[in-house]
Write a protein that holds these residues in place. Structure first.
Motif, PDB file in Angstrom:
ATOM      1  N   PHE A 144       0.832  -1.209   0.000  1.00 22.58           N
ATOM      2  CA  PHE A 144       0.000   0.000   0.000  1.00 22.58           C
ATOM      3  C   PHE A 144       0.864   1.255   0.000  1.00 22.58           C
ATOM      4  CE2 PHE A 144      -2.145   3.240   2.725  1.00 22.58           C
ATOM      5  CZ  PHE A 144      -3.083   3.645   1.782  1.00 22.58           C
ATOM      6  N   GLU A 145       1.945   1.229   0.784  1.00 25.23           N
ATOM      7  CA  GLU A 145       2.825   2.389   0.883  1.00 25.23           C
ATOM      8  C   GLU A 145       3.488   2.697  -0.460  1.00 25.23           C
ATOM      9  OE1 GLU A 145       1.967   0.733   4.731  1.00 25.23           O
ATOM     10  OE2 GLU A 145       2.900  -0.234   2.994  1.00 25.23           O
ATOM     11  N   LYS A 146       3.921   1.651  -1.178  1.00 22.48           N
ATOM     12  CA  LYS A 146       4.514   1.865  -2.498  1.00 22.48           C
ATOM     13  C   LYS A 146       3.485   2.423  -3.478  1.00 22.48           C
ATOM     14  CE  LYS A 146       8.447  -1.287  -2.820  1.00 22.48           C
ATOM     15  NZ  LYS A 146       9.027  -2.400  -3.587  1.00 22.48           N
ATOM     16  N   GLU A 147       2.283   1.913  -3.407  1.00 22.47           N
ATOM     17  CA  GLU A 147       1.221   2.381  -4.295  1.00 22.47           C
ATOM     18  C   GLU A 147       0.944   3.863  -4.064  1.00 22.47           C
ATOM     19  OE1 GLU A 147      -3.565   1.663  -5.004  1.00 22.47           O
ATOM     20  OE2 GLU A 147      -2.384   0.153  -3.932  1.00 22.47           O
ATOM     21  N   VAL A 148       0.930   4.260  -2.793  1.00 21.66           N
ATOM     22  CA  VAL A 148       0.709   5.667  -2.456  1.00 21.66           C
ATOM     23  C   VAL A 148       1.834   6.538  -3.012  1.00 21.66           C
ATOM     24  CG1 VAL A 148       0.680   7.310  -0.542  1.00 21.66           C
ATOM     25  CG2 VAL A 148      -0.712   5.250  -0.424  1.00 21.66           C
ATOM     26  N   ALA A 149       3.085   6.092  -2.815  1.00 19.94           N
ATOM     27  CA  ALA A 149       4.235   6.853  -3.291  1.00 19.94           C
ATOM     28  C   ALA A 149       4.221   6.994  -4.806  1.00 19.94           C
ATOM     29  CB  ALA A 149       5.528   6.186  -2.834  1.00 19.94           C
ATOM     30  N   GLN A 150       3.924   5.914  -5.522  1.00 20.64           N
ATOM     31  CA  GLN A 150       3.901   5.975  -6.974  1.00 20.64           C
ATOM     32  C   GLN A 150       2.783   6.872  -7.476  1.00 20.64           C
ATOM     33  OE1 GLN A 150       3.870   1.925  -8.451  1.00 20.64           O
ATOM     34  NE2 GLN A 150       6.096   1.781  -8.344  1.00 20.64           N
ATOM     35  N   THR A 151       1.659   6.881  -6.784  1.00 20.11           N
ATOM     36  CA  THR A 151       0.565   7.771  -7.161  1.00 20.11           C
ATOM     37  C   THR A 151       0.989   9.227  -7.014  1.00 20.11           C
ATOM     38  OG1 THR A 151      -1.087   6.137  -6.485  1.00 20.11           O
ATOM     39  CG2 THR A 151      -1.826   8.415  -6.694  1.00 20.11           C
ATOM     40  N   CYS A 152       1.672   9.541  -5.917  1.00 18.50           N
ATOM     41  CA  CYS A 152       2.170  10.903  -5.707  1.00 18.50           C
ATOM     42  C   CYS A 152       3.100  11.322  -6.844  1.00 18.50           C
ATOM     43  CB  CYS A 152       2.921  10.997  -4.376  1.00 18.50           C
ATOM     44  SG  CYS A 152       1.883  10.947  -2.907  1.00 18.50           S
ATOM     45  N   LEU A 153       4.055  10.445  -7.179  1.00 18.33           N
ATOM     46  CA  LEU A 153       5.029  10.771  -8.215  1.00 18.33           C
ATOM     47  C   LEU A 153       4.364  10.926  -9.583  1.00 18.33           C
ATOM     48  CD1 LEU A 153       7.904   8.394  -7.080  1.00 18.33           C
ATOM     49  CD2 LEU A 153       7.895  10.888  -6.947  1.00 18.33           C
ATOM     50  N   LYS A 154       3.402  10.062  -9.890  1.00 16.14           N
ATOM     51  CA  LYS A 154       2.691  10.167 -11.164  1.00 16.14           C
ATOM     52  C   LYS A 154       1.935  11.481 -11.273  1.00 16.14           C
ATOM     53  CE  LYS A 154       1.949   5.211 -12.015  1.00 16.14           C
ATOM     54  NZ  LYS A 154       0.924   4.131 -12.040  1.00 16.14           N
ATOM     55  N   ARG A 155       1.323  11.907 -10.204  1.00 13.62           N
ATOM     56  CA  ARG A 155       0.504  13.120 -10.262  1.00 13.62           C
ATOM     57  C   ARG A 155       1.320  14.387 -10.479  1.00 13.62           C
ATOM     58  NH1 ARG A 155      -4.735  12.621  -6.191  1.00 13.62           N
ATOM     59  NH2 ARG A 155      -5.459  10.625  -7.028  1.00 13.62           N
ATOM     60  N   VAL A 156       2.585  14.357 -10.061  1.00 14.99           N
ATOM     61  CA  VAL A 156       3.431  15.539 -10.295  1.00 14.99           C
ATOM     62  C   VAL A 156       4.289  15.363 -11.546  1.00 14.99           C
ATOM     63  CG1 VAL A 156       3.489  16.189  -7.875  1.00 14.99           C
ATOM     64  CG2 VAL A 156       5.263  14.666  -8.766  1.00 14.99           C
ATOM     65  N   GLY A 157       4.017  14.284 -12.325  1.00 17.21           N
ATOM     66  CA  GLY A 157       4.702  14.096 -13.588  1.00 17.21           C
ATOM     67  C   GLY A 157       6.109  13.563 -13.479  1.00 17.21           C
ATOM     68  N   ASP A 158       6.445  12.935 -12.364  1.00 14.50           N
ATOM     69  CA  ASP A 158       7.785  12.369 -12.186  1.00 14.50           C
ATOM     70  C   ASP A 158       7.882  11.060 -12.972  1.00 14.50           C
ATOM     71  OD1 ASP A 158      10.111  10.977 -11.014  1.00 14.50           O
ATOM     72  OD2 ASP A 158      10.072  12.615  -9.560  1.00 14.50           O
ATOM     73  N   ARG A 159       8.939  10.939 -13.772  1.00 15.32           N
ATOM     74  CA  ARG A 159       9.086   9.748 -14.611  1.00 15.32           C
ATOM     75  C   ARG A 159       9.854   8.621 -13.933  1.00 15.32           C
ATOM     76  NH1 ARG A 159      10.691  12.657 -20.395  1.00 15.32           N
ATOM     77  NH2 ARG A 159       8.800  13.942 -20.556  1.00 15.32           N
TER      78      ARG A 159
END
Length: 363
Positions: free
Chosen positions: A49-64
């Protein structure tokens, strides 16, 4: 006609801003920082769950670079923090080893000021930001008769404040034994520590940031704020401060509030207000009133200073959706100690400096 640019929420004006996660209370409870740090330390490929949250954050700010196993994000909604964590001595983390411990007791903190007084917090920023503000008002004239044409008497004028991320860093050393032996209490410690540290950081920089050495520029050092006399301070001095703030139309946004250190609050509580039986500061020294206006005392304020203003004019800007964390599992390989480095990018903007006035050398 008054300009109203500073009375509107700024967050809704930003097009290139990532939307927050809006985690539920259940999701916030389920989030485990200890589990997340361990997965980063071990470069675990298992989903969580923690990884999923982190990846969602990065995706939303356009981090590749969302799949780097040693890099992640702790959402602002969770608010995590810093402390060198080992098992021995107890002050370095041993006190967290699971031995039937009770609730965690936080370290001493300065009372927060800006958020309590209505500063606007904007998260999810991506690029640099320009904050527009009105610098001159339109005026109204009356027609002499129904056939008299309207006359232009003044033009609206506008300015802009540039904001860009200023980054604060913190390092956390986590020992092998700490990872093995720490119980659920570590998930209380880290969020509590960082929430307190972040609040102190916001206040210290928002109130008195120098604008140099990578710091944001705080209220007290912003050009254009007013001043009033603090030597042998009187009731008339504090009324003058209120008058100066209320003379600025922007002060309608949040009203007038006062901030100082507890020692100054004590001085004001022993100084006559409008009568001998009514001191300038009334109520508890931690949170009281100055002339009926909300007042807070905090060690985040510079010594000897009394700040009066409309704190709704302050923007606390945060880039990204959380605190970035990068892990070095080999920081001290032979001792079994890994290191996590955390990055918080923020800036402070005072929309209308004239909505604040400051007394120094208060006695």
């Amino acid at each position: 006609m008054h300009n109203s640019s500073s009375t509107q929420p700024f967050a809704g004006m930003i097009a290139n801003r990532a939307s927050p996660l809006s985690l539920s209370a259940h999701e916030r409870r389920d989030y485990s920082l200890a589990r997340y740090i361990h997965s980063l330390m071990t470069e675990s490929k298992a989903n969580s769950f923690e990884k999923e949250v982190a990846q969602t954050c990065l995706k939303r700010v356009g981090d590749r670079d969302i799949n780097d196993p040693r890099r992640g994000v702790i959402p602002f909604e969770i608010l995590y923090g810093q402390r060198d964590l080992g098992v021995n001595p107890a002050s370095a983390g041993g006190a967290l080893v699971a031995t039937g411990l009770g609730p965690y007791v936080d370290t001493n903190r300065a009372a927060p000021v800006l958020r309590q007084f209505g500063a606007e917090v904007v998260t999810g920023l991506v690029g640099n930001v320009t904050v527009p503000r009105g610098t001159a008002r339109a005026t109204i004239v009356f027609q002499g008769s129904e056939t008299t044409p309207g006359t232009e008497t003044a033009n609206l004028a506008f300015g802009a404040i540039a904001a860009s991320p200023k980054t604060a860093t913190a390092n956390v050393d986590v020992s092998r034994l700490m990872q093995m032996q720490s119980g659920p209490l570590v998930d209380q410690v880290l969020p509590t520590e960082f929430a307190g540290t972040a609040a102190e950081l916001e206040d210290e920089l928002g109130l008195a940031g120098t604008g140099a050495g990578g710091q944001p520029l705080g209220i007290i050092n912003t050009p254009g704020i007013g001043t009033f006399n603090g030597a042998s301070i009187t009731y008339a001095n504090t009324r003058e401060a209120e008058t100066d703030v209320l003379s600025v139309s922007a002060a309608r946004a949040g009203g007038v509030s006062f901030a100082c250190r507890p020692a100054i609050a004590s001085v004001l509580s022993q100084r006559n207000g409008h009568s001998a039986n009514a001191p300038i500061w009334t109520g508890p020294l931690a949170r009281g009133q100055v002339n009926g206006c909300p007042a807070l005392s905090s060690q985040s304020m510079p010594a000897g200073s009394l700040l009066c203003g409309d704190f709704g004019q302050v923007l606390i800007l945060q880039w990204g959706l959380g605190v970035e964390i990068r892990v070095n599992p080999y920081a001290n390989f032979q001792a079994g100690i890994a290191n996590a480095c955390m990055f918080l990018s923020m800036d402070i903007v005072v929309r209308q400096p004239a909505a604040f006035t400051l007394a120094t050398g208060v006695t």
